[in-house]
Write a protein that holds these residues in place. Structure first.
Motif, PDB file in Angstrom:
ATOM      1  N   VAL A  78       0.861  -1.179   0.000  1.00 42.48           N
ATOM      2  CA  VAL A  78       0.000   0.000   0.000  1.00 42.48           C
ATOM      3  C   VAL A  78       0.897   1.228   0.000  1.00 42.48           C
ATOM      4  CG1 VAL A  78      -1.766   1.282   1.258  1.00 42.48           C
ATOM      5  CG2 VAL A  78      -1.790  -1.234   1.270  1.00 42.48           C
ATOM      6  N   GLY A  79       0.614   2.162  -0.911  1.00 46.23           N
ATOM      7  CA  GLY A  79       1.374   3.405  -0.961  1.00 46.23           C
ATOM      8  C   GLY A  79       2.476   3.422  -1.994  1.00 46.23           C
ATOM      9  N   ASN A  80       2.687   2.324  -2.726  1.00 48.14           N
ATOM     10  CA  ASN A  80       3.748   2.280  -3.739  1.00 48.14           C
ATOM     11  C   ASN A  80       3.215   2.753  -5.088  1.00 48.14           C
ATOM     12  OD1 ASN A  80       2.205  -0.247  -3.496  1.00 48.14           O
ATOM     13  ND2 ASN A  80       3.450  -0.973  -5.206  1.00 48.14           N
ATOM     14  N   ASN A  81       3.915   3.710  -5.675  1.00 47.24           N
ATOM     15  CA  ASN A  81       3.572   4.213  -7.006  1.00 47.24           C
ATOM     16  C   ASN A  81       4.717   4.021  -8.000  1.00 47.24           C
ATOM     17  OD1 ASN A  81       0.945   5.302  -6.294  1.00 47.24           O
ATOM     18  ND2 ASN A  81       2.066   6.849  -5.115  1.00 47.24           N
ATOM     19  N   ALA A  82       5.963   4.136  -7.521  1.00 44.52           N
ATOM     20  CA  ALA A  82       7.117   4.053  -8.415  1.00 44.52           C
ATOM     21  C   ALA A  82       7.356   2.630  -8.903  1.00 44.52           C
ATOM     22  CB  ALA A  82       8.374   4.570  -7.711  1.00 44.52           C
ATOM     23  N   PHE A  83       7.063   1.647  -8.066  1.00 44.05           N
ATOM     24  CA  PHE A  83       7.318   0.253  -8.419  1.00 44.05           C
ATOM     25  C   PHE A  83       6.063  -0.568  -8.163  1.00 44.05           C
ATOM     26  CE2 PHE A  83      11.344   2.046  -6.818  1.00 44.05           C
ATOM     27  CZ  PHE A  83      12.062   2.032  -8.012  1.00 44.05           C
ATOM     28  N   SER A  84       5.859  -1.545  -9.025  1.00 44.37           N
ATOM     29  CA  SER A  84       4.657  -2.363  -8.926  1.00 44.37           C
ATOM     30  C   SER A  84       4.761  -3.353  -7.774  1.00 44.37           C
ATOM     31  CB  SER A  84       4.460  -3.142 -10.236  1.00 44.37           C
ATOM     32  OG  SER A  84       5.510  -4.075 -10.420  1.00 44.37           O
ATOM     33  N   ASP A  85       3.607  -3.885  -7.376  1.00 47.23           N
ATOM     34  CA  ASP A  85       3.589  -4.922  -6.348  1.00 47.23           C
ATOM     35  C   ASP A  85       4.449  -6.105  -6.766  1.00 47.23           C
ATOM     36  OD1 ASP A  85       1.791  -3.252  -5.133  1.00 47.23           O
ATOM     37  OD2 ASP A  85       0.297  -4.816  -4.741  1.00 47.23           O
ATOM     38  N   ARG A  86       4.361  -6.474  -8.028  1.00 50.72           N
ATOM     39  CA  ARG A  86       5.114  -7.620  -8.534  1.00 50.72           C
ATOM     40  C   ARG A  86       6.610  -7.413  -8.337  1.00 50.72           C
ATOM     41  NH1 ARG A  86       3.873 -11.569 -12.602  1.00 50.72           N
ATOM     42  NH2 ARG A  86       5.788 -12.666 -13.187  1.00 50.72           N
ATOM     43  N   ARG A  87       7.089  -6.203  -8.671  1.00 53.01           N
ATOM     44  CA  ARG A  87       8.523  -5.941  -8.539  1.00 53.01           C
ATOM     45  C   ARG A  87       8.955  -5.958  -7.076  1.00 53.01           C
ATOM     46  NH1 ARG A  87      12.756  -6.872  -8.377  1.00 53.01           N
ATOM     47  NH2 ARG A  87      14.623  -5.663  -8.850  1.00 53.01           N
ATOM     48  N   LEU A  88       8.145  -5.397  -6.197  1.00 56.00           N
ATOM     49  CA  LEU A  88       8.499  -5.356  -4.785  1.00 56.00           C
ATOM     50  C   LEU A  88       8.427  -6.743  -4.153  1.00 56.00           C
ATOM     51  CD1 LEU A  88       6.811  -2.029  -3.624  1.00 56.00           C
ATOM     52  CD2 LEU A  88       9.171  -2.422  -4.338  1.00 56.00           C
ATOM     53  N   ARG A  89       7.486  -7.565  -4.617  1.00 55.77           N
ATOM     54  CA  ARG A  89       7.437  -8.937  -4.111  1.00 55.77           C
ATOM     55  C   ARG A  89       8.707  -9.703  -4.469  1.00 55.77           C
ATOM     56  NH1 ARG A  89       1.625  -8.768  -5.075  1.00 55.77           N
ATOM     57  NH2 ARG A  89       1.949  -9.361  -7.244  1.00 55.77           N
ATOM     58  N   ASP A  90       9.329  -9.324  -5.575  1.00 56.82           N
ATOM     59  CA  ASP A  90      10.568  -9.977  -5.979  1.00 56.82           C
ATOM     60  C   ASP A  90      11.740  -9.527  -5.116  1.00 56.82           C
ATOM     61  OD1 ASP A  90      11.647 -11.853  -7.903  1.00 56.82           O
ATOM     62  OD2 ASP A  90      12.831 -10.185  -8.681  1.00 56.82           O
ATOM     63  N   VAL A  91      11.634  -8.348  -4.498  1.00 55.31           N
ATOM     64  CA  VAL A  91      12.716  -7.811  -3.663  1.00 55.31           C
ATOM     65  C   VAL A  91      12.795  -8.538  -2.329  1.00 55.31           C
ATOM     66  CG1 VAL A  91      13.480  -5.760  -2.388  1.00 55.31           C
ATOM     67  CG2 VAL A  91      12.668  -5.543  -4.750  1.00 55.31           C
ATOM     68  N   ILE A  92      11.652  -8.885  -1.760  1.00 59.45           N
ATOM     69  CA  ILE A  92      11.628  -9.472  -0.419  1.00 59.45           C
ATOM     70  C   ILE A  92      11.828 -10.983  -0.485  1.00 59.45           C
ATOM     71  CG2 ILE A  92      10.149  -7.621   0.442  1.00 59.45           C
ATOM     72  CD1 ILE A  92       7.791  -9.510   0.232  1.00 59.45           C
ATOM     73  N   SER A  93      12.189 -11.564   0.647  1.00 62.29           N
ATOM     74  CA  SER A  93      12.462 -13.005   0.687  1.00 62.29           C
ATOM     75  C   SER A  93      11.211 -13.829   0.967  1.00 62.29           C
ATOM     76  CB  SER A  93      13.520 -13.307   1.753  1.00 62.29           C
ATOM     77  OG  SER A  93      13.062 -12.913   3.032  1.00 62.29           O
ATOM     78  N   THR A  94      10.211 -13.233   1.600  1.00 64.05           N
ATOM     79  CA  THR A  94       8.950 -13.934   1.833  1.00 64.05           C
ATOM     80  C   THR A  94       8.170 -14.023   0.524  1.00 64.05           C
ATOM     81  OG1 THR A  94       8.881 -13.037   4.070  1.00 64.05           O
ATOM     82  CG2 THR A  94       6.848 -13.968   3.204  1.00 64.05           C
TER      83      THR A  94
END
Length: 787
Positions: A195-211
């Protein structure tokens, strides 16, 4: 008056008598107290003991018959008996001339049993609990162990597991401790939202985290287990990701995990803030004799570039090391940022001054149950008594993270015993370092090929062997015409220094076929390598090696005695029989890759020189090189570009090269062509003979597959390859064609899967520039090798 006088005398006598009586009582009481505080006994009697010998208890009491003792001595005796951990209760009292010691012994654990467990083996649960056979039983420890078992199940995603602890009484004061376990269902992670992300998509951020979200392969990856510590680490990963891409004000406002119907919904609420660039970058110092202009070469931050916290950190490291190398061990570099909100820039001034003189009193390591202390300590360029340096501490943390032995590494400082001393506290959470990998491959060809068909590969790898930080790997693979075996061992700190040493032992067998699918010859290679690696800088290292191999060539079952239609150059090499190669080699390796498992930025380059002729039959000089450059083309689209270039040349030191010493083409050089499918060939027989020189280049773009969740680890790629293989030392046995420099090219697409069995890849390539003599191979499926 006389009567009154007599009355007063009587009263005085009574009072005097009372006083004397009181004084006598007090004296008696004082004597009694004194006797208690300095008593003696004639013997010591032990009661209540069943297993512990009475003499052992008397020894712990520490009071001998005839020896005077006080209440303080009795208190100390009770404390000593409790400290043995053998007794639930202890009392000591004096009865006449006897000192009676009464004990209530703890029961002794006979067995620790686990019932109802299937997902976690008994031996793993036994390592989690404190109660052990032949040790004293404690109900408090039993309850603590029950919670430890529950925690073990939470770590594998079974949050609703229930554990009930009970005891089974046995004879002679022994008990069995039994943990009844109901494992429950495995919890899953149904969705991960931002919630609150505009610069990067949920998909991209999910790839950043280990969970990761649960999928059909989650039972193998085990990355869909909710863990609060992992969630904190994911928050830090998000911060680092944004900070390195210009978002200096980024915050994780909250992270939560809601469990409904055995599925977690994980939500990260973030505030991205504005994106900044670097404004003016300057250096100032209060240390006389430090040349600011010389230090400017160490700046990684450049005016106009996108703000990056990593560039700031690298600059601090460079400046600190440079100034420390000039004799200022306590120099401190402090970045001072000044935001320009209107222009969205951050100006940075690096202030260098003499920091406080502080020394390291000790390094305290916590949380490592398997990894030995020295494996962690050796990653520090600091030791007890050295000047404290925050930059070197952060470097040690990066090294510990890079080991891939730990889930988390935290280094903090606490005050030491003196004002100028600090204690470094290293807290680690270990993770599994063993891997079992299995993969398969298949190659096809539309023309002649020496290798092809279905193959499988399996390996067992341990990155932290016996907790010593050593690397060990055993691998085997095979197909219809191939058998490969390999064993590798690496000690990263040889003789206690940052020099890696290791060896490889291998055996490979191949059956080669001609265009009519006849088995024409077999090759068996047995060899080994002894190698040493030495770091030069954080990114640059060198490796020296001695290589020995023995090759045996024999005619295949369809070519007994060389009766098949085969190039005379190949026949001559087969007739030579055994061939021994003894060589030394040296390599220079440059590596700035951000993540070896999933590279997105950086360069990996390797240049190797090999000289054969240190004994043996082979005598040549070979130079090979390869470079892979990764760059993220679009963060939002998760589009990663890869440029690969390479080449090699071999020359004989005496005489001519054998046919089998020449370079052979493969899918790492160019796709779309068969193994050894391009380059010089026998003009009469058509067999490819390899070449003396090759060059190749490739361009790729990697991207996520739409619709497929990123937790599957599946990505796509498109590529274009170009290569040439030319030159030959083969003469006298027939005409050799195709020796001139001719370029080939192909284009294609790939599926890349970071599978639980290792990285797998499927390539389809279509040659667009080729020669009539080339052997074509469109499909290739097998283990993905990047470097």
């Amino acid at each position: 008056m006389k009567a009154a006088s007599r009355l007063m005398s009587a009263v005085s006598a009574v009072a005097l008598s009372a006083t004397i009586a009181t004084a006598g009582a007090a004296a008696l009481q004082l004597a009694t107290i004194t006797s208690v505080e300095a008593a003696t006994v004639s013997r010591i009697e032990v009661r209540g003991n069943r297993r512990v010998d009475a003499d052992t208890i008397r020894t712990q009491v520490g009071i001998a018959p005839g020896q005077s003792f006080s209440n303080a001595d009795l208190d100390e005796a009770v404390k000593r008996l409790f400290a043995t951990g053998l007794f639930a209760d202890v009392s000591i009292r004096q009865v006449g001339g006897t000192l009676v010691v009464t004990v209530d012994e703890y029961a002794i654990v006979n067995q620790v049993l686990f019932q109802g467990n299937k997902k976690i083996k008994d031996r793993n649960l036994a390592q989690a609990v404190q109660l052990q056979p032949r040790r004293a039983f404690s109900s408090q420890l039993m309850e603590a162990d029950a919670e430890a078992v529950r925690e073990a199940y939470r770590r594998i995603g079974r949050d609703d597991a229930t554990v009930t602890a009970r005891t089974q009484e046995l004879a002679d004061g022994r008990v069995n401790v039994i943990f009844d376990i109901q494992e429950g269902d495995r919890t899953k992670i149904g969705s991960i939202n931002f919630v609150g992300n505009n610069a990067f998509s949920d998909r991209r951020l999910r790839d950043v985290i280990s969970t990761k979200e649960s999928n059909v392969f989650s039972f193998l990856f085990r990355n869909d287990i909710y863990d609060e510590n992992r969630l904190r680490a994911d928050e830090e990963a998000l911060r680092r990701y944004y900070y390195n891409r210009g978002y200096a004000d980024f915050q994780v406002l909250s992270s939560s995990a809601d469990l409904v119907d055995n599925e977690y919904t994980v939500t990260f609420t973030v505030d991205e803030g504005e994106r900044y660039r670097f404004g003016e970058v300057d250096i100032e110092t209060t240390i006389p004799g430090v040349d600011v202009e010389t230090l400017r070469r160490q700046l990684k931050t450049r005016s106009g570039n996108t703000y990056s916290a990593k560039d700031v950190e690298d600059t601090i490291v460079n400046l600190t090391e440079t100034v420390a190398g000039s004799g200022y061990a306590f120099a401190r570099v402090t970045p001072r940022g000044n935001r320009d909100f209107e222009n969205r820039t951050i100006s940075v001034v690096y202030s260098i001054d003499e920091g406080p003189r502080a020394y390291i009193e000790r390094i305290e390591i916590r949380g490592n149950t398997r990894t030995r202390d020295y494996v962690i300590r050796r990653e520090f360029d600091l030791s007890e008594g050295d000047a404290f340096n925050q930059v070197l501490v952060q470097r040690a943390k990066r090294r510990l993270d890079a080991l891939n032995f730990f889930q988390t590494v935290n280094i903090t400082t606490v005050p030491g015993s003196q004002p100028d001393q600090v204690v470094l506290v290293v807290d680690v959470v270990e993770k599994s370092t063993g891997e079992f990998s299995i993969g398969a491959g298949y190659t096809t060809s539309s023309s002649s090929s020496r290798n092809g068909g279905f193959s499988v590969e399996g390996s067992i790898t341990e990155r932290n062997f016996l907790g010593r930080g050593q690397f060990i790997r055993a691998a085997a693979s095979g197909g219809a015409d191939t058998r490969d075996y390999r064993f590798s061992f690496t000690e990263p700190y040889f003789l206690g220094r940052r020099i890696s040493a290791g060896f490889d032992i291998y055996r490979n067998t191949r059956t080669f076929a001609n265009s009519n699918d006849k088995d024409v010859y077999d090759r068996e290679v047995t060899g080994g390598t002894v190698r040493f690696g030495l770091p030069i800088t954080e990114a640059l290292s060198t490796q020296l090696a001695y290589n020995y191999s023995q090759e045996n060539y024999t005619y295949g079952r369809d070519c007994k005695g060389g009766s098949c239609d085969l190039s005379p150059y190949i026949k001559a090499a087969i007739d030579d029989g055994k061939w021994v190669k003894s060589s030394v080699s040296g390599s220079i390796i440059y590596n700035t890759i951000d993540n070896i498992q999933d590279p997105r930025e950086g360069l990996y380059a390797n240049l190797t020189l090999e000289v054969a002729g240190v004994g043996g039959d082979a005598k040549f000089v070979k130079v090979t090189g390869r470079a892979n450059y990764y760059h993220t083309l679009s963060d939002d689209l998760d589009l990663v570009g890869l440029i690969t270039v390479g080449g090699g040349h071999i020359s004989a030191l005496s005489g001519d090269l054998r046919v089998f010493d020449h370079f052979e083409s493969n899918d790492r050089i160019i796709r779309g062509f068969a193994y050894d499918g391009i380059g010089p060939y026998d003009a009469d027989k058509g067999d490819h003979l390899g070449g003396k020189t090759y060059f190749h280049a490739s361009a790729e773009a990697h991207f996520p597959i739409p619709v497929i969740p990123e937790s599957f680890g599946l990505r796509g790629a498109v590529f274009a390859d170009a290569a040439t293989l030319y030159g030959s030392d083969l003469t006298g046995l027939g005409p050799v064609a195709g020796t001139s420099m001719k370029w080939r090219a192909s284009v294609g697409a790939s599926l890349i899967w970071a599978s639980p069995f290792g990285p797998l890849r499927i390539d389809y390539a279509e040659p667009v520039v080729k020669e009539a003599s080339d052997d074509i191979q469109h499909w290739n499926f097998g283990i993905s090798t990047r470097f």
